[in-house]
Design a protein around this motif. Structure first.
Motif: not given
Lengths: 167, 44
Positions: A10-16, A51-54, A151-155
């Motif tokens: 769902g976008g940049c994996f850092w924020g996820m 970019e993904a998260i498991e 940096y994050t674009c998630h909230f």
């Protein structure tokens, strides 16, 4: 404890990772690249991958559906190949299902998101069978835990919550 | 290979439209924050 696995993009994996790792029932997370063809993908060579998260989670404490509802709250599933200001198919919205049950839950959740009318447009999230997951480099793991001002674009959007179904 | 300058400018231009966390400076992207425009073609 028997855990289950979920793979989401769902976008940049850092924020996820920073938001999902805090969820009750989430046992562990790791970020990486999946959904493309490049073997041994890296940050500098993951063309075609997202970019993904498991996520490893305890199904006694949370459910795949709960995770998907949170996923849809913290990223915008209506922007094709884009999240926030980040553009490119690396940042696409996707659910990589592990089982037929997960596929059904994913499709049902998307249908509910669409039917709710709460999101700003049509959902473009891909629902795809999980394939190889290439773990990202150490500097990308738990990035915002190590760099809290990074940096994050998630909230979480307060209004992007599905109403509870009556039984 | 995409035109990096064109893509970079498009990303910055789109900053006013991005749905980003409150307080994020306009036009901020992962790549502008972390790497810089020379890496934009790598899709961060």
């Amino acid at each position: 404890m028997a855990t289950e696995k979920a793979i989401l993009a769902g976008g940049c994996f850092w924020g996820m990772q920073d938001l999902i790792r805090r969820r009750p029932g989430v046992v562990s997370t790791r970020v990486g690249y999946t959904g493309g063809e490049v073997a041994n993908a890296t940050y500098r060579n993951h063309r075609g991958h997202a970019e993904a998260i498991e996520i490893s989670f305890d199904p006694a404490l949370t459910s795949y559906r709960d995770l998907l509802e949170f996923f849809f709250q913290i990223h915008d599933p209506t922007t094709l190949n884009r999240q926030g200001n980040d553009i490119g198919d690396s940042y696409r919205s996707a659910i990589f299902y592990e089982t037929d049950d997960q596929k059904q839950v994913a499709e049902d959740t998307i249908a509910d998101v669409e039917a709710s009318g709460l999101w700003p447009g049509k959902v473009v999230t891909e629902v795809t069978a999980a394939g190889p997951f290439w773990e990202a480099e150490p500097e990308h793991q738990d990035y915002l835990e190590r760099i809290p001002d990074g940096y994050t674009c998630h909230f979480p959007r307060p209004d992007w919550k599905l109403p509870r179904r009556s039984r | 290979m995409p035109d990096l300058t064109e893509l970079w400018n498009a990303a910055v231009d789109l900053g006013v439209d991005g749905d980003v966390p409150p307080g994020t400076p306009v036009g901020t992207t992962k790549l502008s924050y972390a790497l810089g425009p020379e890496d934009f073609g790598l899709q961060g």
